[in-house]
Structure formats: C-alpha cells, structure tokens
Scaffold this motif. Sequence first.
Motif, PDB file in Angstrom:
ATOM      1  N   ALA A  90       1.194  -1.511  -0.064  1.00 35.22           N
ATOM      2  CA  ALA A  90       0.501   0.045  -0.048  1.00 35.22           C
ATOM      3  C   ALA A  90       1.021   1.038   0.191  1.00 35.22           C
ATOM      4  O   ALA A  90       0.568   2.291  -0.887  1.00 35.22           O
ATOM      5  CB  ALA A  90      -1.302   0.271   1.107  1.00 35.22           C
ATOM      6  N   PHE A  91       1.932   1.034   1.142  1.00 32.19           N
ATOM      7  CA  PHE A  91       2.978   2.744   1.113  1.00 32.19           C
ATOM      8  C   PHE A  91       3.733   2.463  -0.702  1.00 32.19           C
ATOM      9  O   PHE A  91       3.610   3.669  -0.712  1.00 32.19           O
ATOM     10  CB  PHE A  91       4.063   2.241   1.927  1.00 32.19           C
ATOM     11  N   THR A  92       3.621   1.476  -0.754  1.00 36.64           N
ATOM     12  CA  THR A  92       4.252   2.055  -2.958  1.00 36.64           C
ATOM     13  C   THR A  92       3.736   2.138  -3.645  1.00 36.64           C
ATOM     14  O   THR A  92       3.888   3.222  -4.448  1.00 36.64           O
ATOM     15  CB  THR A  92       5.051   0.444  -3.032  1.00 36.64           C
ATOM     16  N   ILE A  93       2.209   1.476  -3.350  1.00 35.95           N
ATOM     17  CA  ILE A  93       0.938   1.984  -4.113  1.00 35.95           C
ATOM     18  C   ILE A  93       0.974   3.854  -4.443  1.00 35.95           C
ATOM     19  O   ILE A  93       0.965   4.414  -5.028  1.00 35.95           O
ATOM     20  CB  ILE A  93      -0.016   1.246  -4.191  1.00 35.95           C
ATOM     21  N   GLY A  94       0.908   3.766  -3.482  1.00 33.84           N
ATOM     22  CA  GLY A  94       0.545   5.668  -2.801  1.00 33.84           C
ATOM     23  C   GLY A  94       1.446   6.679  -2.800  1.00 33.84           C
ATOM     24  O   GLY A  94       0.911   7.531  -3.342  1.00 33.84           O
ATOM     25  N   LEU A  95       1.902   5.786  -3.016  1.00 36.79           N
ATOM     26  CA  LEU A  95       3.770   6.397  -3.581  1.00 36.79           C
ATOM     27  C   LEU A  95       3.694   7.559  -4.612  1.00 36.79           C
ATOM     28  O   LEU A  95       3.644   7.959  -4.780  1.00 36.79           O
ATOM     29  CB  LEU A  95       4.983   6.132  -2.805  1.00 36.79           C
ATOM     30  N   LEU A  96       3.893   6.041  -5.267  1.00 39.52           N
ATOM     31  CA  LEU A  96       3.524   6.276  -6.497  1.00 39.52           C
ATOM     32  C   LEU A  96       3.011   6.620  -7.632  1.00 39.52           C
ATOM     33  O   LEU A  96       2.751   7.622  -8.223  1.00 39.52           O
ATOM     34  CB  LEU A  96       4.155   4.648  -7.535  1.00 39.52           C
ATOM     35  N   LEU A  97       1.022   6.767  -6.648  1.00 41.05           N
ATOM     36  CA  LEU A  97      -0.214   7.435  -7.263  1.00 41.05           C
ATOM     37  C   LEU A  97       0.753   8.692  -7.158  1.00 41.05           C
ATOM     38  O   LEU A  97      -0.204  10.071  -7.875  1.00 41.05           O
ATOM     39  CB  LEU A  97      -1.137   7.054  -6.649  1.00 41.05           C
ATOM     40  N   GLY A  98       1.811   9.107  -6.214  1.00 38.46           N
ATOM     41  CA  GLY A  98       0.956  10.338  -5.880  1.00 38.46           C
ATOM     42  C   GLY A  98       2.211  10.987  -6.816  1.00 38.46           C
ATOM     43  O   GLY A  98       2.428  12.351  -7.312  1.00 38.46           O
TER      44      GLY A  98
END
Length: 162
Positions: A90-98
């Motif tokens: 979830a952290f990786t996905i959120g970072l990339l989405l941002g």
Amino acid sequence: MLGNTHIVGGITASLAFAQISNENPLILLGAGIVGALLPDICHGGSKMGRTFPISSKIVNKLFGHRSFTHSLLFLFCIAVLMNAFVPYKAFTIGLLLGMVSHFILDMGTRQGIKLFFPINFKVRFPLTIKTGGKVEKYIFAGLCLLSLYFGFEIIIGIVNIT
C-alpha cells in the motif's frame, strides 16, 4: 503547480484508488502525499527541497528542475527501490500514485516536464496554466472537492462494514 495543489492531487489520487482496491486507505493517503511532493526534490524552494536542502542541491546540480525527478525513469527507479526495501504494498502504490499525480499536474503548466528523460523533450498539455495563477486555484478547489467525495465514500464504507 504549487506544493499545496500537489498535496491535494496526491490525496485525491490515493483516495480514488482506495475506492477500487483492498489496500489500507490511510497508508495510501500518507504515501500519496509524500509521493506528490517527492518529484520536486530537485527544486530548493519546494517543500521537499526545504526539508532536504543538501539532497535538493545535489539533485538540482546533477539534473536541473523538472527533468529526471519528473520522468518515467525516476518513477521506475522508485518502484524498484520500494519493492526491494519496503514490505508494504500500500505504501509503494500510494507513493507512485502521488508521483504520477504530480507529473500530470506539472504537465498542465507552461514549463511542462521531461517525462522521457534523458531524452531532452518536454511534455505538456495543449492548454497550460500559470503556476500559482487563478486557474490553479480552481484546480486546487476541484481536487479538494474530489478528495472530500472520495474520503466520504471511504468513511461510509467503513461505517457500513462495522
């Protein structure tokens, strides 16, 4: 775009993705904010540049503004590093989405971004706006409304589960 617009863009992207995933929305949200600010590490006056001034100066000296840190190559490098060292998907996905939201917002400015760095070609939308101008305020307001909508949907979903 200004830092606050990027933050709200990262929030909106993270909350929108939370609607269609089973990932923890709070982790997505926090990481989305960090990711939305990360590409501007190359600019000493940005929120990231002021927080990490030495790193900012080094990155700016090596690449300049809106080049490597605003590219698909940087996005790929961050994805590889995150997958190697951070166990929270979830952290990786959120970072990339941002980060992606940051790229999209900066492509709407007159300066554009070097999305395909190291190729010296700037990408921007056909209609662009002035950073910090009146239109950016409308974009900011629209992103705030979308964030409220997606956040409300998540809260309602949590309440319905319990």
